[in-house]
Enzyme design. Structure first.
Site, mmCIF file in Angstrom:
data_model
loop_
_atom_site.group_PDB
_atom_site.id
_atom_site.type_symbol
_atom_site.label_atom_id
_atom_site.label_comp_id
_atom_site.label_asym_id
_atom_site.label_seq_id
_atom_site.Cartn_x
_atom_site.Cartn_y
_atom_site.Cartn_z
ATOM 1 N N SER A 1 0.920 -1.249 0.116
ATOM 2 C CA SER A 1 0.065 -0.211 0.072
ATOM 3 C C SER A 1 0.845 1.399 -0.069
ATOM 4 O O SER A 1 0.190 2.305 0.102
ATOM 5 C CB SER A 1 -0.936 -0.198 1.113
ATOM 6 O OG SER A 1 -0.140 -0.117 2.608
ATOM 7 N N THR B 1 -1.998 3.841 4.438
ATOM 8 C CA THR B 1 -0.907 4.855 3.950
ATOM 9 C C THR B 1 -0.008 5.127 5.248
ATOM 10 O O THR B 1 -0.331 4.881 6.542
ATOM 11 C CB THR B 1 -1.586 6.197 4.091
ATOM 12 O OG1 THR B 1 -2.546 6.176 2.732
ATOM 13 C CG2 THR B 1 -0.724 7.463 3.892
ATOM 14 N N THR C 1 1.726 7.338 0.067
ATOM 15 C CA THR C 1 1.003 5.892 -0.321
ATOM 16 C C THR C 1 0.697 5.643 -1.815
ATOM 17 O O THR C 1 1.054 6.378 -2.776
ATOM 18 C CB THR C 1 -0.479 6.442 0.330
ATOM 19 O OG1 THR C 1 -1.414 5.368 0.383
ATOM 20 C CG2 THR C 1 -1.132 7.591 -0.694
ATOM 21 N N ARG D 1 -6.986 8.909 -10.254
ATOM 22 C CA ARG D 1 -7.362 9.282 -8.726
ATOM 23 C C ARG D 1 -6.433 9.717 -7.771
ATOM 24 O O ARG D 1 -5.418 8.966 -7.690
ATOM 25 C CB ARG D 1 -8.072 8.170 -8.215
ATOM 26 C CG ARG D 1 -8.833 8.307 -6.718
ATOM 27 C CD ARG D 1 -8.098 7.913 -5.608
ATOM 28 N NE ARG D 1 -8.633 7.903 -4.370
ATOM 29 C CZ ARG D 1 -8.210 7.667 -3.174
ATOM 30 N NH1 ARG D 1 -6.772 7.324 -3.195
ATOM 31 N NH2 ARG D 1 -8.784 7.642 -1.955
ATOM 32 N N VAL D 2 -6.607 10.839 -6.937
ATOM 33 C CA VAL D 2 -5.666 11.245 -6.182
ATOM 34 C C VAL D 2 -6.266 11.259 -4.730
ATOM 35 O O VAL D 2 -7.584 11.860 -4.630
ATOM 36 C CB VAL D 2 -5.061 12.574 -6.434
ATOM 37 C CG1 VAL D 2 -4.464 13.133 -5.302
ATOM 38 C CG2 VAL D 2 -4.281 12.734 -7.757
ATOM 39 N N GLY D 3 -5.800 10.607 -3.716
ATOM 40 C CA GLY D 3 -6.340 10.731 -2.357
ATOM 41 C C GLY D 3 -6.104 11.683 -1.700
ATOM 42 O O GLY D 3 -5.500 12.835 -2.075
ATOM 43 N N ASP D 4 -6.225 11.711 -0.248
ATOM 44 C CA ASP D 4 -5.935 12.780 0.564
ATOM 45 C C ASP D 4 -4.525 12.927 0.901
ATOM 46 O O ASP D 4 -4.042 13.961 1.243
ATOM 47 C CB ASP D 4 -6.630 12.441 2.043
ATOM 48 C CG ASP D 4 -6.215 11.183 2.582
ATOM 49 O OD1 ASP D 4 -6.275 10.212 1.875
ATOM 50 O OD2 ASP D 4 -5.751 10.934 3.901
ATOM 51 N N THR E 1 -5.143 8.297 7.693
ATOM 52 C CA THR E 1 -5.209 7.141 6.878
ATOM 53 C C THR E 1 -6.628 6.696 6.732
ATOM 54 O O THR E 1 -7.454 7.011 7.352
ATOM 55 C CB THR E 1 -4.196 5.987 7.297
ATOM 56 O OG1 THR E 1 -4.382 4.818 6.448
ATOM 57 C CG2 THR E 1 -4.620 5.730 8.638
ATOM 58 N N GLY E 2 -6.824 5.975 5.387
ATOM 59 C CA GLY E 2 -8.434 5.596 5.546
ATOM 60 C C GLY E 2 -8.944 6.252 4.046
ATOM 61 O O GLY E 2 -7.981 6.408 3.180
ATOM 62 N N GLY F 1 -9.712 8.273 1.445
ATOM 63 C CA GLY F 1 -8.992 9.680 1.245
ATOM 64 C C GLY F 1 -9.993 10.634 0.979
ATOM 65 O O GLY F 1 -10.198 11.679 1.427
HETATM 66 N N1 ASP Z 1 -5.597 7.599 2.472
HETATM 67 C C1 ASP Z 1 -5.204 6.693 1.374
HETATM 68 C C2 ASP Z 1 -6.009 7.191 0.141
HETATM 69 O O1 ASP Z 1 -7.114 7.556 0.302
HETATM 70 C C3 ASP Z 1 -5.408 5.279 1.349
HETATM 71 C C4 ASP Z 1 -5.098 4.702 2.837
HETATM 72 O O2 ASP Z 1 -4.544 5.207 3.863
HETATM 73 O O3 ASP Z 1 -4.673 3.543 2.537
HETATM 74 O O4 ASP Z 1 -5.369 7.393 -0.964
#
Ligand code: ASP
Length: 334
Positions: A92, A194, A212, A222-225, A245-246, A248
């Site tokens: 990940s 992450t 991450t 796609r772009v996360g947080d 984390t989690g 995004g």
């Molecule tokens: N926060 C990350 C994302 O949404 C994913 C993760 O924490 O594993 O890209």
């Protein structure tokens, strides 16, 4: 007076003032107590590191290696998160991360230093250590964020190597997923990992990093947080820092890490601040029972907090020479 003494004297003066005592005139016992006390919160001679998940242990060790030699928090967080970025068993973060739904490994990372400088890369491919590219964006460009091909081009111009990051194992997992899921990106509570890290060095300065491969099998582009300053991570040297984390998408919508840091600025403890941010997500997002988000926070006194929506979020905390994994408290108690 150097900065360390200044901060300590300020703390002693205000506590002494409250107690009607002038501790600066010769009484060293309170000073000794504050210096060594976690709850007293003066950790000036005690580098402190917090990071997300169990794999934070090895990352914290690498960060501590830097801090224990007198290195600064920025170098420490970069060195720390490079460990999971390089780990072939970590699916990940960085190399060996699971790909997007088109089979491409695309990475997101950001970094902040004690002066509030920030650097970030998003949707970057073929670079094993996006955190170091994020740092180069911060230090060598007038910008904060580079994405996609532009980020790759910048990385190559700055000496980073172009590599294939998709491992056989990750490719297999992607092929299995394609058969079963028919291209719906998964958003469940169990598909997150992450690394976010915050560290305080001997000078009492804080820095943060976050990196991450994002959600496994996400849409291409796609772009996360994680690379978004204030969402996946935020650090303010006057207050402390936070990382997420989690899912995004849920974190971005509440500017999660910034929210945590601002709550600390306004007087909340790191634990209260993390809980408030999770509750904000719970209040605002109808599907909160189907997702996971976890926050970690560290204030400038070396006090920590962590909280998540569902059970299972762990973090690694390194303080006073001890590096341990902790289970975070959580909202959904059933
Ligand atoms: N926060 C990350 C994302 O949404 C994913 C993760 O924490 O594993 O890209």
């Amino acid at each position: 007076m150097n900065r360390r003494k200044f901060v300590l004297n300020t703390a002693l003066t205000s506590i002494g003032g409250l107690l009607g005592i002038n501790y600066l005139k010769g009484n060293n016992s309170l000073e000794a107590h504050l210096k060594s006390s976690v709850n007293g919160g003066i950790m000036l001679d005690n580098p402190t590191i917090i990071s997300t998940w169990r794999f934070g242990i090895a990352a914290n060790d690498a960060a501590y290696e830097v801090l224990s030699k007198g290195g600064n928090a920025l170098d420490a967080v970069e060195a720390g998160v490079k460990v999971p970025e390089a780990d072939l068993n970590n699916t990940s973060v960085g190399r060996a991360g699971y790909p997007d739904r088109d089979g491409k490994v695309t990475l997101d990372a950001c970094i902040m230093d004690k002066d509030g400088n920030a650097g970030s890369v998003a949707f970057i491919q073929h670079i094993a250590h996006p955190i170091s590219v994020a740092r180069a964006v911060m230090e060598k460009t007038p910008h904060v964020m580079l994405v996609g091909d532009g980020a790759l081009q910048f990385a190559l111009e700055n000496g980073f190597k172009k590599e294939e990051l998709l491992t056989e194992n990750a490719k297999k997992a992607w092929e299995e997923w394609k058969k079963k899921n028919n291209y719906t990106p998964p958003i469940g509570p169990n598909n997150h990992d992450t690394i976010g890290m915050l560290a305080i060095d001997k000078e009492g300065n804080i820095s943060g990093a976050c990196t991450t491969s994002g959600l496994a099998f996400k849409m291409h582009g796609r772009v996360g947080d994680s690379p978004i300053i204030g969402a996946g991570m935020y650090a303010d040297n006057n207050v402390g820092g936070a990382a997420a984390t989690g899912l995004g998408e849920a974190v971005i919508k509440v500017a999660g890490s910034f929210l945590v840091v601002e709550a600390m600025r306004n007087g909340r403890t790191p634990q209260e601040a993390c809980e408030m941010a999770v509750h904000r997500i719970v209040e605002k997002q109808k599907n909160y029972k189907d997702i996971q988000v976890g926050f970690i926070a560290l204030n400038k006194h070396g006090e920590r907090g962590a909280y998540s929506i569902v059970k299972g979020f762990q973090y690694a905390f390194h303080q006073k020479g001890e590096n341990k994994v902790y289970d975070s408290d959580y909202h959904l108690k059933e």
